[in-house]
Design an enzyme around this catalytic site. Structure first.
Site, PDB file in Angstrom:
ATOM      1  N   HIS A 239       0.826  -1.216   0.000  1.00 28.08           N
ATOM      2  CA  HIS A 239       0.000   0.000   0.000  1.00 28.08           C
ATOM      3  C   HIS A 239       0.865   1.274   0.000  1.00 28.08           C
ATOM      4  O   HIS A 239       0.559   2.251  -0.673  1.00 28.08           O
ATOM      5  CB  HIS A 239      -0.898   0.011   1.236  1.00 28.08           C
ATOM      6  CG  HIS A 239      -1.650  -1.272   1.427  1.00 28.08           C
ATOM      7  ND1 HIS A 239      -2.773  -1.582   0.701  1.00 28.08           N
ATOM      8  CD2 HIS A 239      -1.423  -2.332   2.243  1.00 28.08           C
ATOM      9  CE1 HIS A 239      -3.219  -2.768   1.071  1.00 28.08           C
ATOM     10  NE2 HIS A 239      -2.410  -3.250   2.002  1.00 28.08           N
TER      11      HIS A 239
HETATM   12  C1  BDR Z   1      -1.570   0.398   5.811  1.00 29.72           C
HETATM   13  O1  BDR Z   1      -1.551  -0.327   7.037  1.00 29.72           O
HETATM   14  C2  BDR Z   1      -0.233  -0.640   7.390  1.00 29.72           C
HETATM   15  O2  BDR Z   1      -0.142  -1.900   7.954  1.00 29.72           O
HETATM   16  C3  BDR Z   1       0.572  -0.527   6.133  1.00 29.72           C
HETATM   17  O3  BDR Z   1       1.901  -0.145   6.436  1.00 29.72           O
HETATM   18  C4  BDR Z   1      -0.137   0.516   5.323  1.00 29.72           C
HETATM   19  O4  BDR Z   1       0.348   1.808   5.595  1.00 29.72           O
HETATM   20  C5  BDR Z   1      -2.495  -0.341   4.875  1.00 29.72           C
HETATM   21  O5  BDR Z   1      -3.779  -0.389   5.421  1.00 29.72           O
END
Ligand code: BDR
Ligand code: CA
Length: 310
Positions: A239
């Site tokens: 993400h």
């Molecule tokens: C987000 O949640 C975190 O675990 C990841 O680093 C990312 O920023 C995705 O939902």
């Protein structure tokens, strides 16, 4: 001229990957990397930021900011995805640093030094950015743009049925930032979930003789393990790297002006992002939201940017 950015992270292996991309990219001038609690507790997030920067040892070191305890944190345990230390048990030992400033102070100082020209890239909960805005109420109008990884528009959450992780961890901070008079771009889960990296990634990484190559080879196996065990997936979502790609390659994303807010209280819906998508919306548009993505091109862009420089 390189674009000035501050990257706010809660490493997390996908945060680490985004940092590799950013610090290798000559188009970005990374002024600061600020730690925030999220994937791991604040003290661990600070250690992880230090560890990643020490491992990458960029030619010009960014300022570092230390994470502190949030005021309104909701309890979340992310250990099953990235391991207890957030970096898959990599076991980096970091140099002892006495005088790291709090992240929100670093953000305030850097934005004040270069008003209207800093892009804040928020890859974790919005705790630091909300605090910076409360500390310096003029700051929202002095930030060039905030690009936020988080929330969902139409899809489900990933930490509760309704909420995405970064929003859920500190929904009051998220609401503060959403409602602030800043220029915002949101890269929501609906879009980041469409990008999946497969094991093929290992054949495309820079060689082991490079810092990025070494670091990624050390961290990524744990991410693949976590995604397989937790979600039954053979690939990983990245993400934060997708969000970084949206900063560097905006032409690969379709953006839409929307009106968004964050639920702070619901028993089932705390941390849910809510958009006024009625036929005749009553809320004013307050952000650009990514609604579509050129999937293959973004995968290529991520791999290219990861491999760009030693
Ligand atoms: C987000 O949640 C975190 O675990 C990841 O680093 C990312 O920023 C995705 O939902
Ligand atoms: Ca993150």
């Amino acid at each position: 001229m390189a674009r000035k950015v501050i990257i706010d992270v809660d490493p997390g292996i996908d945060d680490a990957m985004a940092l590799c991309m950013a610090l290798s990219n000559p188009e970005l001038d990374v002024l600061a990397v600020t730690a925030v609690g999220g994937n791991v507790a604040p003290a661990q997030a600070t250690r992880n930021v230090q560890a990643i920067i020490e491992q990458l040892d960029p030619s010009r070191w960014p300022r570092l900011g230390a994470a502190s305890e949030p005021d309104n944190r909701l309890a979340v345990d992310r250990r099953s995805l990235y391991g207890a230390d957030g970096l898959g048990g990599a076991g980096f030992v970091v140099a002892e640093r006495q005088h790291l400033l709090p992240s929100e102070k670093v953000i305030c100082d850097q934005v004040r030094d270069a008003p209207h020209s800093v892009t804040l890239i928020a890859l974790g909960p919005l705790t630091n950015i909300a605090r910076a805005f409360l500390r310096d109420p003029e700051l929202p109008s002095l930030v060039g743009r905030i690009v936020i990884m988080g929330g969902t528009v139409a899809g489900p959450g990933n930490i509760t049925p309704a909420a995405e992780f970064n929003m859920y961890c500190d929904p009051i901070a998220a609401q503060t930032v959403f409602r602030s008079l800043s220029t915002k771009t949101l890269i929501p889960l609906d879009v980041t979930n469409r990008i999946e990296l497969s094991y093929d990634l290992f054949n495309r990484l820079p060689s082991e003789s490079t810092r990025v190559g070494r670091l990624m080879r050390k961290l990524l196996p744990a991410a693949f393990r976590g995604y397989r065990q937790q979600f039954g997936l053979e690939g990983i979502h990245v993400h934060d790297s997708v969000t970084l790609a949206a900063v560097v390659h905006p032409e690969l994303f379709t953006m839409k002006s929307m009106a968004g807010d964050v639920e702070t209280q619901g028993e089932l819906t705390a941390g849910a992002t809510v958009f006024d998508r009625r036929r005749v919306p009553a809320w004013r548009h307050n952000m650009e939201v990514a609604v579509d993505v050129q999937r293959d091109a973004v995968v290529e862009a991520i791999l290219h940017d990861l491999c760009a420089v030693e």
